[in-house]
Scaffold this motif. Sequence first.
Motif, PDB file in Angstrom:
ATOM      1  N   VAL B 342       0.408  -1.515  -0.202  1.00 12.40           N
ATOM      2  CA  VAL B 342       0.255  -0.211   0.291  1.00 12.40           C
ATOM      3  C   VAL B 342       0.937   1.242  -0.425  1.00 12.40           C
ATOM      4  O   VAL B 342       0.593   2.349  -0.596  1.00 12.40           O
ATOM      5  N   ALA B 343       2.129   0.820   1.374  1.00 11.88           N
ATOM      6  CA  ALA B 343       3.184   2.479   0.772  1.00 11.88           C
ATOM      7  C   ALA B 343       3.306   2.933  -0.457  1.00 11.88           C
ATOM      8  O   ALA B 343       3.801   4.179  -0.895  1.00 11.88           O
ATOM      9  N   ILE B 344       3.311   1.541  -1.207  1.00  8.58           N
ATOM     10  CA  ILE B 344       4.494   1.964  -2.227  1.00  8.58           C
ATOM     11  C   ILE B 344       3.846   2.184  -3.421  1.00  8.58           C
ATOM     12  O   ILE B 344       4.283   1.636  -4.639  1.00  8.58           O
ATOM     13  N   THR B 345       2.364   2.010  -3.665  1.00 14.53           N
ATOM     14  CA  THR B 345       0.907   1.644  -4.563  1.00 14.53           C
ATOM     15  C   THR B 345       1.256   3.573  -5.101  1.00 14.53           C
ATOM     16  O   THR B 345       1.766   2.520  -7.361  1.00 14.53           O
ATOM     17  N   GLY B 346       1.640   3.842  -4.779  1.00  9.12           N
ATOM     18  CA  GLY B 346       1.819   5.344  -5.736  1.00  9.12           C
ATOM     19  C   GLY B 346       2.893   5.749  -6.353  1.00  9.12           C
ATOM     20  O   GLY B 346       3.359   5.949  -7.978  1.00  9.12           O
ATOM     21  N   ASP B 347       4.689   5.374  -5.876  1.00  5.29           N
ATOM     22  CA  ASP B 347       5.276   4.850  -6.752  1.00  5.29           C
ATOM     23  C   ASP B 347       5.459   4.378  -7.749  1.00  5.29           C
ATOM     24  O   ASP B 347       6.171   4.418  -9.033  1.00  5.29           O
ATOM     25  N   LEU B 348       4.766   2.615  -7.455  1.00  5.09           N
ATOM     26  CA  LEU B 348       4.467   1.824  -8.696  1.00  5.09           C
ATOM     27  C   LEU B 348       3.982   2.098  -9.518  1.00  5.09           C
ATOM     28  O   LEU B 348       4.431   2.039 -11.246  1.00  5.09           O
ATOM     29  N   ALA B 349       2.571   3.126  -9.187  1.00  3.09           N
ATOM     30  CA  ALA B 349       2.021   3.146 -10.127  1.00  3.09           C
ATOM     31  C   ALA B 349       2.801   4.072 -10.967  1.00  3.09           C
ATOM     32  O   ALA B 349       2.726   4.845 -12.702  1.00  3.09           O
ATOM     33  N   PHE B 350       3.582   5.604 -10.516  1.00  2.00           N
ATOM     34  CA  PHE B 350       4.209   6.356 -11.949  1.00  2.00           C
ATOM     35  C   PHE B 350       5.309   5.803 -12.564  1.00  2.00           C
ATOM     36  O   PHE B 350       5.181   5.841 -13.722  1.00  2.00           O
ATOM     37  N   LEU B 351       6.123   4.914 -11.505  1.00  2.00           N
ATOM     38  CA  LEU B 351       6.354   4.631 -12.391  1.00  2.00           C
ATOM     39  C   LEU B 351       6.674   3.056 -13.834  1.00  2.00           C
ATOM     40  O   LEU B 351       6.936   3.555 -14.875  1.00  2.00           O
ATOM     41  N   ILE B 352       5.491   2.929 -13.535  1.00  2.00           N
ATOM     42  CA  ILE B 352       4.146   1.904 -15.119  1.00  2.00           C
ATOM     43  C   ILE B 352       4.345   2.792 -15.982  1.00  2.00           C
ATOM     44  O   ILE B 352       4.092   2.524 -17.031  1.00  2.00           O
ATOM     45  N   ILE B 353       3.463   3.709 -15.088  1.00  2.00           N
ATOM     46  CA  ILE B 353       3.209   4.800 -16.284  1.00  2.00           C
ATOM     47  C   ILE B 353       4.657   5.323 -16.759  1.00  2.00           C
ATOM     48  O   ILE B 353       4.084   6.051 -18.655  1.00  2.00           O
ATOM     49  N   PHE B 354       4.543   6.145 -16.178  1.00  2.00           N
ATOM     50  CA  PHE B 354       6.415   6.547 -17.091  1.00  2.00           C
ATOM     51  C   PHE B 354       6.641   5.647 -18.056  1.00  2.00           C
ATOM     52  O   PHE B 354       7.549   6.280 -18.627  1.00  2.00           O
ATOM     53  N   SER B 355       7.424   5.060 -17.641  1.00  2.00           N
ATOM     54  CA  SER B 355       7.833   3.119 -18.800  1.00  2.00           C
ATOM     55  C   SER B 355       6.800   3.372 -19.798  1.00  2.00           C
ATOM     56  O   SER B 355       7.427   2.557 -21.077  1.00  2.00           O
ATOM     57  N   ALA B 356       5.277   3.154 -19.392  1.00  2.00           N
ATOM     58  CA  ALA B 356       4.637   3.042 -20.864  1.00  2.00           C
ATOM     59  C   ALA B 356       4.908   4.669 -21.827  1.00  2.00           C
ATOM     60  O   ALA B 356       5.323   4.208 -23.372  1.00  2.00           O
TER      61      ALA B 356
END
Lengths: 331, 370
Positions: B342-356
Motif C-alpha cells: 500500500v505504501a508504495i502503490t503510488g510510486d509503482l503506478a508512476f513507474l509503470i505509467i512513465f515506462s509506458a
Amino acid sequence: MAAVEVEKLTKKFGDFTAVDALSFEVAKGEIFGLLGPNGAGKSTLIRMLTTLIPPTSGAARINGFDVTRDPDHVRRAIGVIPQAMTSDLDLTVTENMLIFAKLYGVPRARRERELKELLAAVELSAWADKPVKFLSGGMRRRLEIARGLIHEPKIFFLDEPTTGLDPTSRIAVWEMLMKLKAGRDLTILVTTHYMDEADRLCNRIAIVDHGKLVALDSPLKLKASIPATSFLEVSFSKLPEGWTEQLKGLPDVESVVEHDQVFRIASDNGPRTMTDLMDAAKRAGTEVVSLSVKSTTLDDVFTHYTGRQLRDELQSGKLDIGYMYRKGSGI
Amino acid sequence: MNRILALLERDMRKFFRSPTLMIVSLVLPLVQLVIFGYAFGGKIKNLKVGVVDQDDRLPAIKLREMMQAIAANAKTFETVQYSDMGKALKDLRNGRINGVLNIPPNFSRDVASQTNPKVALIEDNTDEIATSALEGEFASLVGAYNANPVAPRVAAKVTLSVVEIYPYVPYIQFLLPGVIVLSIFVSAMIGGGIIYIDDKARGMHEGYLVTPISKFELISGFTLSGTAKAILTGIVLTVLGSLIAGVPDALDPGRLLRLMLVIVLTSFALISMMFLMMVRVNDPLVPRATFGVLNTLLWFPSGAVYPTAGFPKWMKAYAQADPFTYAVGAFKSLLLKNTGFVAITGDLAFLIIFSALMMLSATLLFRRTL
C-alpha cells in the motif's frame, strides 16, 4: 524471373543524388560484380537492395519480392556481408553463427547441420569454440560469410568482402565462397575494389560512377569495349625533341602518357606497335632501354569509364555512423 | 519470441564474459555506498574546544566539569584549556581548534545574583556541520546546567518526549535506496546507452536489420536485455547493500519479494528512458558526454542524498517529474520501514505509467532502417 531486378532505382540525400536511376538485372546463379570509385554509390545501392535504406524512387525486386513493399520476404531471401566486420568479438564462432540462425528463424535441427557444414566449408571447425577476438581478419571474414549463409539464402550480397585482407586471405575467401556457391542455388552480388578478383570471378560486371551505370557486360566484353587492347611500357636511352608527339603518330597508337621518362602507350595492335617503336627509335638515334607489353586489364576498363580524377567527395554523414570504428563506410 | 531471446542471449553472454563491465555495474556502486555512507553518516566526534576560564570559581568549575563529562562519554568534543583569550582565538583561526568557550570573569557572581549569567561560544562557522554539532551539544549542556536539581511537584513547563517508531537509521541506510537506484541507472546507461550506440556504430545493428526480425522484436530484445542486466545489478546491490548497511531483517523473504517488484519496475523505467534518449543517436560520444550530467540531473533531486523537503520550490516541482524520486521513495519505504504494497502503490503506478510513455515514444521514433 531474374534474381535481382533493378528499375530506375534512385537515392537522394538532400540535394545529393547517390544513386541515379540505375537499372539492371542479375540472373539466377550469376556472380555479379559492382565496381566503381569511392563515393560512386555502390554501398548505397546495396543498402537499398538489402532493405537497409528506402529508395527515393524507382523499384527493385529481389527473388521476385519488392524491397519497399515486401521487405520481410526480401530479408528471408538474402544473405548480407556488410563492409564492416560485424561479428561479436566476445562471442565464440559458434555463438555468432547460432545467434544469427535464431534471428533468421532457422529450425533447431537444421541449425546444427548448417553450422557444421558451413564451418567446415570455411575451414573454421577447429576454431568453433574460440572467441572471435582471437581470429585474424581473414578468418573473421570467412566466419561472416558462413554466418551470412546460415539460413540458406538465395542471393548473397557482399560489400567489399576482401578489403583490408592480405593476398593469401583474399584468395582463401574467394575459394571458399566458390566452394559454397557450388553446392547451393546461390546468386552473388559483390562490390570490390580489386579488379583482378572481379575479372576472374564475376560473370558480369557493372561499373557505376556518380550514381549512374556507365558500363555493364562480361569482363571479356568490357575489356574489348575500350579502344586500346594492349599497353606498352617503354623507356629510352635519351628523349629526342618532340618524342611524345612522334610516338602518338605511330599507327594503331591510341594514346601516349609519359611519366618519369617511362612512356605508357595504348595500342590497338600491340605486336605491330612494338616493331614500329623499335624502328622509330633507331631512326631518331635513341635506343629502347626497357619494354613490356600487357593486354588490357579491368583496371584499364575501370579507368577508361571512370577517369583518373580522385574522388574526395564528402560522404553522407547520415550513413557514416561508424566513423569511430570503421576505416571508411563509402556511399 | 525466439528472435527476442536471441538478442537477450547475445547480450547476457557478453555481459558475463566482461569482468570489467560486471565490476563497473556491480562492485563500484557498493564501493560508492560504503564511501558515501560513512563519509556523510557518522556522528561528529572529537572536535576540539578551547576553554578560556576567566572566572575560575565554583560555578565556572561546575560548567567545565560538565564539559569534561561530555568529552569522556559522548566524545563530541574534547577540551583544551587556555589562559589567554588571544591565544585561543589565534588557534581557532589557524584551525587547531573548532571553537572557544569563554567564561567571563564575572560569571560566578552573575550566577549567584541571577543577573543574566552568560558564556560565549566562538566557533569556526566555515564548517556548518561541525558548528551545528557543537551548538547542539552546548545547548544541551547549558540546559542541563540550568535545570533545577529538585523536580517541582507540578510541572511548570511543557516538555517534549520524542518517540521514534523505527530503529535508528544511520546515514548509510538512508543512502542505500539512492545507491541501488543509481546502480540500476548506471547499468541502464551502459547497457541501454553506451553499448547500444557502440553496437550501432560498429555495424552490429546493420547485421540485425537485414534479418527478418520485426521492429517490435528488435525493440523488445534491446529493452529486455538492458532490463535484465539492470535487474541483476539491482538484486546484487539490494542484497549486499542491505547487509553492508546493516538493514534489520535484510533477508526477509516477503520484503525481498516486494523489493524485486520495485527493482524490475525501476529497471524497466530507466531502460525505457535511456532507449528513448538514444533511439535516434548515432554518435558514440553522445552517451558518454551526457551521462555525467544526467546523474546529477536525476539522482540529486530525488531525495536520495538529502530530503526533498529541503529543496526550493522549483526543485521540488522538478523532483515530482523525476523517476528517481519514485524509485528511491519505494526503496526507502521497503528498506527503512519495511512497509507493505500500500505504501508504495503510488510510486509503482508512476513507474509503470512513465515506462509506458517512454516505450511508446521510443517505439514511434525507432527506425527499422539505417
